[in-house]
Design an enzyme around this catalytic site. Structure first.
Site, short mmCIF file in Angstrom:
data_model
loop_
_atom_site.label_atom_id
_atom_site.label_comp_id
_atom_site.label_asym_id
_atom_site.label_seq_id
_atom_site.Cartn_x
_atom_site.Cartn_y
_atom_site.Cartn_z
CG HIS A 1 78.74 12.40 -6.36
ND1 HIS A 1 77.48 12.57 -6.51
CD2 HIS A 1 78.96 11.13 -5.64
CE1 HIS A 1 76.96 11.67 -5.60
NE2 HIS A 1 77.75 10.97 -5.20
CG ASP B 1 75.95 14.86 -8.41
OD1 ASP B 1 77.01 14.53 -8.99
OD2 ASP B 1 75.40 14.38 -7.19
CB SER C 1 75.63 8.15 -5.41
OG SER C 1 75.73 8.80 -4.11
#
Length: 449
Positions: free
Chosen positions: A157, A187, A269
């Protein structure tokens, strides 16, 4: 993005301070420090020093958990170990990994206003694409170096929708990054950059050996601040949480993660979660972001990460069997029709939006009254279409496995079947049960046909 994402909601910090006054308790008169004898002070110092050494040694993994107070006292008395040595372990662990941590910049094209062309003809409505501009930031960690190239693990993402990618090193140097492959199910993504001058590659740990309460650090680029550390503990070594792959609010997959209270915010992230030996034990991925929720972050265990990374390095993708149906959970359909409760439905294989179920009386699926769980086929393509599956068919089993939701369909398909395997699909059509058997294909191959 729902409960489970890496959104950052608030930076408010409580400014409340507590001032505790000195109060004399009955029977315990306050003493001035000068009333304490040298012997008492020495004994107190030795005891407190031993306690500090013991606590820090156990908390930071410096011992094997069998240390005793007497052993800690002996170490403190000998002068061979000081509390600062244990604290220094966090500095040493982070210094070992930090040069391998990078910031990932997702660049997207800006839209220039519509103007007339050289020949007086208007350009397409909406304008034209302009220069690439930073759209979002994340983190990544260099895990390999080969043939003059360095390779970075990050979240899918983080790079999603990018027209261009850049990796910013710890010294501020920016390098163009090339996408090797990404996988939206797990992911994860792998990037490639020029490896010149890169000397540090992060060492992977073993997430199967983690223990609840073990101290860890998250390294990354939170809120675009760059090269930042946060520290906490492992709250839970294995947590299974629902996720919405299409980010439409419908939970259609489950992700196994490590739960930690180390601060993980937007921009973290893709960065590493490390242990006190400086080894990567997870890839920071998301947090629960809701009012009143603090210290609940998640990282993908490194033992789950590396098999996916290996496939991305070899093939640029993670091959998975393709059934070829877009679905809506039957319980969700019932809820839409006003038949009572139901769970949120989903759509199979990562489509962006599911179609609305039929309005009452407009020819919805025909099923026996006792059938209350399954998935409705909204559209069939590829192998499912060739096998004859149609709109409004209700799938209730794959092989001998009952299927109650899109999540269960995905889990069985991706966990139990391989490309080229045959699968038996049991379904209801017109109120009658039927079944069909066909071969599963590779989704990418189907899309290329």
């Amino acid at each position: 993005m729902g409960l489970f994402d890496d959104e950052f909601y608030s930076t408010r910090i409580s400014r409340r301070t507590n001032k505790i006054g000195r109060k004399q308790m009955p029977g315990f008169p306050l003493r001035s420090r000068k009333d304490w004898g040298i012997g008492r002070l020495a004994a107190l110092s030795a005891a407190s020093g031993a306690a500090i050494v013991l606590v820090l040694t156990l908390a930071l993994g410096g011992g094997d958990g069998k240390a005793t107070v007497s052993e800690a006292s002996a170490l403190a008395a000998s002068g061979l170990v000081a509390p600062g040595d244990a604290i220094q372990q966090t500095v040493t662990a982070s210094a070992k990994v930090r040069p391998a941590v990078v910031s990932i910049v997702n660049e997207q094209a800006t839209m220039l206003p519509q103007v007339e062309g050289e020949e007086g003809l208007p350009l397409p409505e909406g304008g034209v694409e302009g220069e690439l501009q930073p759209a979002s930031v994340g983190s990544g960690v260099i895990f390999a170096k080969k043939d003059g190239k360095a390779y970075i693990i990050t979240n899918n993402h983080v790079i999603e929708g990018a027209a261009g990618l850049k990796a910013v090193m710890i010294n501020g140097e920016s390098r163009p990054a090339k996408l090797i492959g990404g996988d939206y199910i797990t992911d994860l993504a792998v990037l490639e950059i020029d490896g010149k001058g890169i000397d540090v590659v992060a060492e992977m740990g073993d997430s199967s050996k983690l223990q609840s309460g073990e101290m860890v650090m998250a390294i990354g680029n939170p809120l675009g601040l760059g090269d930042s550390l946060s520290m906490g503990i492992i709250s839970k070594t294995k947590q299974v949480i629902p996720v919405s792959l299409s980010q439409d609010g419908n939970y259609d997959w489950e992700q196994e993660v490590i739960q930690t209270d180390a601060s993980i915010n937007q921009g973290n992230s893709g960065g590493p979660l490390i242990d006190m030996k400086g080894k990567v034990i997870g890839i920071n991925s998301m947090k629960i972001s809701d009012v009143g929720v603090e210290g609940v972050g998640f990282a993908i265990p490194v033992n789950n990460v590396m098999p996916i990374v290996d496939q991305l390095m070899k093939q640029g993708k993670v091959p998975r069997p393709y059934l070829g149906v877009y679905t809506l959970d039957l319980e969700s359909y019932f809820a839409q029709q006003g038949f009572g409760g139901g769970v949120e439905g989903g759509i199979e294989e990562g489509t962006e939006n599911g179609e609305e179920a039929e309005e009452p009386g407009s020819g919805g699926p025909e099923i026996p009254a006792e059938v209350t769980e399954g998935v409705i086929v909204l559209e069939s393509v590829g192998p499912a279409l060739d096998a004859g599956l149609q709109f409004n068919d209700v799938i209730t089993k794959l092989d001998d496995q009952p299927i109650r939701s899109t999540m269960e369909l995905r889990k069985y398909l991706y966990g139990k079947k391989q490309i080229g395997d045959k699968i038996e699909v049991t379904f209801y059509r017109g109120g009658k049960q039927d079944s069909v058997t066909f071969k599963l294909l590779d989704k990418s191959e189907e899309e290329e046909e």
